[in-house]
Write a protein that holds these residues in place. Structure first.
Motif, PDB file in Angstrom:
ATOM      1  N   GLU A   1       0.808  -1.219   0.000  1.00 24.02           N
ATOM      2  CA  GLU A   1       0.000   0.000   0.000  1.00 24.02           C
ATOM      3  C   GLU A   1       0.844   1.274   0.000  1.00 24.02           C
ATOM      4  O   GLU A   1       0.294   2.379  -0.039  1.00 24.02           O
ATOM      5  CB  GLU A   1      -0.920   0.006   1.227  1.00 24.02           C
ATOM      6  N   GLY A   2       2.178   1.116   0.045  1.00 19.85           N
ATOM      7  CA  GLY A   2       3.023   2.310   0.021  1.00 19.85           C
ATOM      8  C   GLY A   2       4.480   1.982   0.264  1.00 19.85           C
ATOM      9  O   GLY A   2       4.859   0.817   0.445  1.00 19.85           O
ATOM     10  N   TRP A   3       5.307   3.021   0.246  1.00 21.52           N
ATOM     11  CA  TRP A   3       6.755   2.836   0.445  1.00 21.52           C
ATOM     12  C   TRP A   3       7.069   2.310   1.836  1.00 21.52           C
ATOM     13  O   TRP A   3       7.910   1.429   2.013  1.00 21.52           O
ATOM     14  CB  TRP A   3       7.490   4.166   0.257  1.00 21.52           C
ATOM     15  N   ASN A   4       6.397   2.874   2.857  1.00 23.23           N
ATOM     16  CA  ASN A   4       6.816   2.612   4.236  1.00 23.23           C
ATOM     17  C   ASN A   4       5.827   1.812   5.066  1.00 23.23           C
ATOM     18  O   ASN A   4       6.209   1.201   6.062  1.00 23.23           O
ATOM     19  CB  ASN A   4       7.090   3.963   4.941  1.00 23.23           C
ATOM     20  N   THR A   5       4.548   1.789   4.668  1.00 23.94           N
ATOM     21  CA  THR A   5       3.559   1.063   5.464  1.00 23.94           C
ATOM     22  C   THR A   5       3.707  -0.449   5.264  1.00 23.94           C
ATOM     23  O   THR A   5       4.194  -0.901   4.225  1.00 23.94           O
ATOM     24  CB  THR A   5       2.126   1.500   5.087  1.00 23.94           C
TER      25      THR A   5
END
Length: 623
Positions: free
Chosen positions: A299-303
């Motif tokens: 769902e994203g770079w860091n999540t």
């Protein structure tokens, strides 16, 4: 608090509402965007991705018209893929995996930097309609806000009902309340409404997955981007997705919960998207298949949150959990939230004009899922066109209507208002009869001049498009005019197992051979010198390649489109009485009277209207 009266009010701030508000404001209209939650502007309610087959072409068209979706997608992408590269360029479709939180944040920041745009957080409970014309909106606090035009982009919120197994509760999406009052106001003035459904998969904790058991899905080695502008750049680093499969055991575990499924026990009556079925629908309809693909999307770079694409479901949460734990790589999965189905109100789009203005209420426009579509891209494109046309109407200017041979957006809107839809409508390349003309690579050629003419696309955009058009055209002429020798050409042809030439020939003819590719042509010194001397980038070179290799197909399709355009020019009087035509079929009379097509061409596309009905109509009109 806000202005006394706006030119345009946009209700809802999803993909359709955000594009509508941006377009209207950028065209100089005083605009208000009203939403129940300013924290969820342009929320990716379902999968964290933009583009795909036909949808990627739509995002390119939105960008070419001056919309924001392409720029936001580029700025928040974590992976880029050009799908269908093994096929002809008419089928190439860009797609990005997005950072969900960054996507919504970037949209909000861009909207906040847009002049002429105000924001207000509250539920809209009703519409102010006087003498068949929109006058404004009413909020849940009783506030009345006047407007010359209103665009409704309510998504899944109108009387939204969420289903998880036996449980059901009101909501527009997980964690957000439904909207009430608008449907009732519209029905009271004579609109026809219906119900549709869509669904979403569970979100899971990526730390609980074993990726070593799955297939890694990487992005393109040389990633491209969506936007034609220089505001964005292609990705340097990318994040991988993964793929795994269901199994007979998973299917059996899911079937055990069918008696508790709202899809099978009658609680959900409405139709869902045919081409994005729930997992229970898949194993029921395709009982012979032992497994189905599941795409595991970050769902994203860091999540650590992960979207399980292909596992959309409304089954009870305990059934979802048990079945998903039997999927390879998901043995220890932990849920962030279960999947669910949602039912919501929509309005059959045959009640609209090509501008997306309603036929019943002047100045009122519908865009997105309220029209029976599914998908961010379909919604965003409708929002853009509704925002453009609402602004043009307020400014007392001619509307912008895209034809079927000009844009996928034109195909989408024409399909909706001419044929209607009884299930969530999704765009495919097969829906466009002129897909060789409607490629993702030339959306700027097709649409930026139209957008520039109405004051939406900037002068900078226009100049950039003209430079690309002129330079690629010059390069095609270079291929037409430049000869190559037997000595320099035959080694390349022999390597490709293509028949050698016996005398010098034009490079255009050599390049037109299906076996000869761009990398082969780039081996000629004359081509290398031409590119260096003119400082050409890859986009221009690839555009010239397409124009050379597919010139015959493009010309043939253009001729076909021009022939049918003649029927587009034959207008039908607005209040034409079809009932007085004795020799026309009853079904044709009913359909034509309901939809009220603007041209003979549109009339010919209505389901139930035969070629003989069109002939009778033409004769009756004295043609």
């Amino acid at each position: 608090m806000f202005e006394n009266e706006y030119d345009v009010i946009v209700v809802g701030a999803g993909h359709a509402g955000s594009e509508a508000a941006a377009a209207a404001a950028n065209m100089g209209s005083k605009t208000l965007l009203v939403t129940m939650s300013l924290q969820n502007i342009a929320q990716m309610s379902c999968n964290p991705a933009m583009g795909g087959i036909a949808k990627g072409q739509i995002v390119r068209e939105i960008d070419a018209l001056g919309g924001y979706s392409g720029i936001v997608s580029d700025k928040t992408a974590i992976q880029f893929k050009m799908l269908n590269k093994s096929k002809g360029p008419a089928m190439w479709s860009p797609r990005v995996q997005s950072d969900r939180m960054r996507f919504a944040e970037e949209w909000r920041l861009m909207l906040e930097q847009t002049p002429n745009l105000d924001f207000y957080q509250e539920m809209v409970r009703g519409l102010i309609i006087e003498n068949g014309r929109i006058r404004g909106i009413k909020t849940s606090l009783g506030v009345e806000i006047k407007a010359k035009a209103v665009v409704l982009t309510n998504g899944t919120f109108l009387n939204g009902l969420i289903h998880i197994g036996e449980k059901q509760f009101g909501g527009g999406r997980a964690g957000e309340s439904a909207a009430y009052g608008i449907t009732e106001d519209l029905v009271n003035v004579g609109f026809e409404s219906g119900r549709m459904k869509t669904g979403t998969p569970p979100r899971v904790d990526g730390r609980s997955l074993d990726y070593s058991k799955m297939n890694e899905e990487k992005g393109d080695a040389k990633p491209d981007k969506f936007s034609y502008s220089d505001q964005t750049k292609p990705l340097v680093f990318q994040k991988s997705c993964h793929m795994t499969y269901t199994s007979p055991l998973v299917h059996e575990l899911l079937r055990e919960g069918f008696d508790r499924s709202p899809m099978f026990n009658g609680r959900i009556q409405s139709l869902g998207p045919r081409y994005c079925p729930s997992i229970e629908d898949k194993i029921n309809r395709f009982a012979d298949k032992e497994r189905h693909q599941l795409f595991v999307e970050p769902e994203g770079w860091n999540t650590v949150e992960v979207y399980v694409n292909g596992f959309s479901t409304s089954l009870p949460e305990d059934v979802q959990f048990k079945a998903l734990r039997s999927v390879v790589g998901f043995e220890n999965v932990k849920f962030f939230r279960p999947g669910y189905a949602i039912e919501y109100d929509y309005f059959p789009p045959t009640q609209l004009k090509h501008t997306l203005e309603t036929k019943l209420v002047e100045g009122l426009y519908f865009a997105g899922q309220i029209n029976g579509t599914t998908g961010y891209e379909e919604a965003a494109s409708q929002g853009l066109m509704a925002g453009i046309n609402a602004s043009l109407k307020v400014q007392e200017k001619e509307p912008l209507i895209l034809k079927r041979d000009e844009a996928y957006i034109g195909v989408l809107i024409d399909d909706l208002i001419t044929k209607g839809t009884e299930e969530p409508y999704r765009m495919f390349t097969s829906r466009a009869e002129y897909r060789t003309l409607l490629r993702q690579d030339n959306a700027d050629f097709r649409l930026t001049p139209k957008s520039h003419a109405i004051g939406l696309a900037s002068d900078k955009r226009m100049k950039r498009m003209e430079y690309k058009f002129n330079e690629s055209d010059k390069m095609v002429n270079f291929f037409r005019e430049t000869s190559v020798t037997v000595a320099e050409t035959n080694p390349i042809l022999e390597a490709k197992e293509s028949a050698p030439i016996t005398q010098s020939d034009k490079m255009f003819k050599v390049f037109s051979r299906p076996q000869v590719e761009l990398e082969d042509i780039l081996k000629f010194e004359k081509v290398q010198e031409y590119i260096a001397n003119n400082d050409l980038d890859q986009e221009i070179i690839e555009q010239a390649e397409i124009q050379v290799k597919y010139s015959g197909y493009i010309e043939k399709e253009r001729n076909n489109a021009d022939k049918l355009t003649r029927l587009e020019d034959v207008k039908i009087p607005e209040f034409f009485d079809y009932e007085k035509i004795k020799s026309m079929s009853i079904e044709a009379k009913q359909k034509l009277s309901k939809i009220r097509p603007v041209t003979i061409s549109q009339a010919s596309r209505i389901s139930g209207v035969s070629p003989s009905d069109i002939s009778v109509l033409l004769i009756h009109m004295g043609r």
